[in-house]
Enzyme design. Structure first.
Site, PDB file in Angstrom:
ATOM      1  N   HIS A 140       0.829  -1.207   0.000  1.00  0.00           N
ATOM      2  CA  HIS A 140       0.000   0.000   0.000  1.00  0.00           C
ATOM      3  C   HIS A 140       0.863   1.257   0.000  1.00  0.00           C
ATOM      4  O   HIS A 140       1.866   1.326   0.707  1.00  0.00           O
ATOM      5  CB  HIS A 140      -0.894  -0.026   1.248  1.00  0.00           C
ATOM      6  CG  HIS A 140      -1.915   1.046   1.300  1.00  0.00           C
ATOM      7  ND1 HIS A 140      -1.883   2.061   2.235  1.00  0.00           N
ATOM      8  CD2 HIS A 140      -3.008   1.271   0.539  1.00  0.00           C
ATOM      9  CE1 HIS A 140      -2.923   2.866   2.057  1.00  0.00           C
ATOM     10  NE2 HIS A 140      -3.612   2.405   1.026  1.00  0.00           N
ATOM     11  N   SER A 189      -6.544  -1.080  -5.158  1.00  0.00           N
ATOM     12  CA  SER A 189      -6.713  -1.499  -3.767  1.00  0.00           C
ATOM     13  C   SER A 189      -7.572  -2.750  -3.755  1.00  0.00           C
ATOM     14  O   SER A 189      -8.134  -3.140  -4.781  1.00  0.00           O
ATOM     15  CB  SER A 189      -7.329  -0.393  -2.912  1.00  0.00           C
ATOM     16  OG  SER A 189      -8.628  -0.068  -3.348  1.00  0.00           O
ATOM     17  N   MET A 216      -8.732  11.483  -5.036  1.00  0.00           N
ATOM     18  CA  MET A 216     -10.043  10.957  -4.665  1.00  0.00           C
ATOM     19  C   MET A 216     -10.101   9.446  -4.798  1.00  0.00           C
ATOM     20  O   MET A 216      -9.407   8.843  -5.621  1.00  0.00           O
ATOM     21  CB  MET A 216     -11.140  11.558  -5.545  1.00  0.00           C
ATOM     22  CG  MET A 216     -11.062  11.150  -7.003  1.00  0.00           C
ATOM     23  SD  MET A 216     -12.584  11.506  -7.902  1.00  0.00           S
ATOM     24  CE  MET A 216     -12.951   9.891  -8.588  1.00  0.00           C
ATOM     25  N   ALA A 217     -10.923   8.837  -3.943  1.00  0.00           N
ATOM     26  CA  ALA A 217     -11.298   7.444  -4.124  1.00  0.00           C
ATOM     27  C   ALA A 217     -12.443   7.394  -5.125  1.00  0.00           C
ATOM     28  O   ALA A 217     -13.186   8.368  -5.279  1.00  0.00           O
ATOM     29  CB  ALA A 217     -11.738   6.839  -2.790  1.00  0.00           C
ATOM     30  N   LYS A 258     -21.044   5.898 -13.146  1.00  0.00           N
ATOM     31  CA  LYS A 258     -19.852   6.693 -13.476  1.00  0.00           C
ATOM     32  C   LYS A 258     -18.675   6.292 -12.594  1.00  0.00           C
ATOM     33  O   LYS A 258     -17.547   6.118 -13.075  1.00  0.00           O
ATOM     34  CB  LYS A 258     -20.166   8.178 -13.329  1.00  0.00           C
ATOM     35  CG  LYS A 258     -21.209   8.678 -14.320  1.00  0.00           C
ATOM     36  CD  LYS A 258     -21.519  10.151 -14.110  1.00  0.00           C
ATOM     37  CE  LYS A 258     -22.591  10.625 -15.086  1.00  0.00           C
ATOM     38  NZ  LYS A 258     -22.951  12.050 -14.887  1.00  0.00           N
ATOM     39  N   GLY A 308      -6.959  20.937  -3.334  1.00  0.00           N
ATOM     40  CA  GLY A 308      -5.731  20.993  -2.553  1.00  0.00           C
ATOM     41  C   GLY A 308      -5.607  22.228  -1.690  1.00  0.00           C
ATOM     42  O   GLY A 308      -4.804  22.262  -0.753  1.00  0.00           O
TER      43      GLY A 308
END
Length: 350
Positions: free
Chosen positions: A116, A140, A175-176, A224, A306
Site C-alpha cells: 500500500h 486497492s 479521490m477514491a 460513473k 488541494g
C-alpha cells in the site's frame, strides 16, 4: 493530542524502524504519513501505523527490497517493487518519471509488486513541484460493489492529478472512486463516530451508519464511479500484469505475504505543449477566476483542489500542532510494535 510535525514524524519513523524498515525507507514513509495528517487526511496518516508495523514485522513488506528500473521505451518504464514498501517504491518511481518526462516530454511508469502506498496525492504533487503535470492510479483490494452488482469486486481505486500554477501554488486532486475511502471509515471507527448513510452498505445491501457494520463501499455517482474503478484497475492492474479486480490481495488476509499491488504514474512536461510559462499563467488565471467567483448560497467561496488541505495544515501549526487521536498517540509512544489486530481479518479488519 497535538504534536509538532517533527514530533509526529519522529515517532512514526522510530516505530517503522523497530518493525524492520531501514532508516531511509522509514524516513520516506513517515514523511508521507505526516504530509497526510498535517493536511487533515487522517485516514491516510498515523491511524495506519499499527497495521503497517504488523505487516512489516511479519514479513509481508520486504525490509530491504531489490528495486529494479526497466525502461521499455523512450517514455515508458516499469519499476519492479519486490513487495517493498509502497510509499518508497512510489516515491522512487515518481523521481524517475520526473527525470524521464523532462527528457522525453512525457513519462508513463508502471509500478508493480508493491504494498500500500498511502495518499497518492503526495506523488503527483512531487511532479507539480517540478513544474510538471501528473496523474496517478492505484489499485486497492476489493471492497466496493460494482454498479448493479451484489458482491465486492473493485477496490476504492484512487485517482490523483496535480498541476503547477504560479507563486508556488499547486492544484492537487486526490479521490477514491468510492463515495469515501476505506481509510475514512477507519478514521471514524477510531474516533467512535458514525458515518453518513450514503458511504457504505451492510451484509444485506442496506445503507449503514455504524462504521463497524460496513460490508461493502459504494461507487461515486453510480455507473460513473463504477467506470472509473474499472479504468484504474485496467491501468494499474491488467496493464501491468499484476492481480486485478477481485483477485487483488486483501489488506488483512495474511500479513506475512506480499500484496503485489500495481500503480501507474503519468507525467507530462507542459513545455512540450503550450509552453511552461504560458501554462503557469493560464493556471493562475483559471484559479483566480474560480476563487473570485460569486459563491452559491451558504458557501463562503470556491476553493481549488488541494487549497483547503493547505489551509488545514497552516491552521494546525498556528494552533499548536497536528491533531492525533489519543489512542493512536499512545500506540506510537509505546514499546509495542503491534497487537495482532489485523492479521487474518476480513476486508474491513473485522
Amino acid at each position: 493530542m497535538k504534536l509538532s510535525r517533527d514530533e509526529l514524524k519522529g515517532l512514526m519513523k522510530a516505530k517503522l524502524m523497530k518493525a524492520g524498515l531501514n532508516d531511509q525507507h522509514a524516513d520516506i514513509t513517515a514523511e508521507i504519513l505526516t504530509w497526510s495528517d498535517e493536511r487533515g487526511y487522517h485516514s491516510h496518516g498515523a491511524v495506519r501505523m499499527e497495521y503497517y508495523c504488523e505487516r512489516i514485522f511479519k514479513g509481508g513488506i520486504t525490509h530491504d527490497p531489490k528495486f529494479e528500473w526497466k525502461e521499455t521505451g523512450p517514455a515508458s518504464a516499469i519499476f519492479e517493487g519486490d513487495n517493498g514498501c509502497g510509499y518508497v517504491a512510489a516515491t522512487f518511481a515518481m523521481e524517475k518519471a520526473i527525470e524521464m518526462a523532462k527528457k522525453s516530454g512525457i513519462a508513463v511508469v508502471g509500478i508493480r509488486n508493491i504494498s500500500h502506498s498511502g495518499a497518492i496525492g503526495y506523488y503527483t504533487e512531487m511532479a507539480a513541484n517540478e513544474g510538471l503535470l501528473s496523474i496517478s492510479f492505484c489499485q486497492s483490494d476489493p471492497m466496493a460493489v460494482p454498479y448493479g452488482g451484489s458482491e465486492p469486486y473493485y477496490g476504492t481505486n484512487p485517482i490523483s492529478f496535480a498541476a503547477p500554477a504560479q507563486d508556488g501554488k499547486n492544484v492537487v486532486f486526490d479521490m477514491a472512486t468510492t463515495v469515501q475511502a476505506w481509510g475514512k471509515i477507519l478514521d471514524k471507527r477510531s474516533r467512535g463516530e458514525s458515518i453518513p448513510d450514503d458511504w457504505a452498505v451492510d451484509a444485506e445491501g442496506n445503507p449503514v451508519t455504524d462504521p463497524n457494520k460496513v460490508n461493502a463501499l459504494v461507487p461515486i455517482a453510480g455507473a460513473k464511479g463504477y467506470g472509473l474503478m474499472m479504468m484504474v484497475d485496467i491501468f494499474s492492474g491488467i496493464l501491468l500484469g499484476v492481480p486485478f479486480g477481485k483477485h487483488v490481495s486483501s489488506m488483512y488476509h495474511d500479513l506475512s505475504e506480499g500484496r503485489r499491488l500495481g500503480q501507474m504514474h503519468i507525467v507530462i512536461d507542459p513545455a512540450r505543449f503550450c509552453g511552461a510559462e504560458q501554462f503557469r499563467e493560464n493556471m493562475a488565471q483559471s484559479l483566480n477566476e474560480l476563487v473570485t467567483m460569486p459563491p452559491a448560497a451558504g458557501v463562503d467561496r470556491v476553493y481549488y483542489p488541494g487549497e483547503r488541505a493547505e489551509i488545514r495544515r497552516d491552521k494546525y501549526y498556528a494552533t499548536g500542532g497536528i491533531e492525533i487521536v489519543d489512542k493512536v498517540y499512545e500506540y506510537l509512544i509505546s514499546d509495542d510494535i503491534h497487537f495482532d489486530r489485523y492479521d487474518h481479518k476480513n476486508r474491513f479488519a473485522d
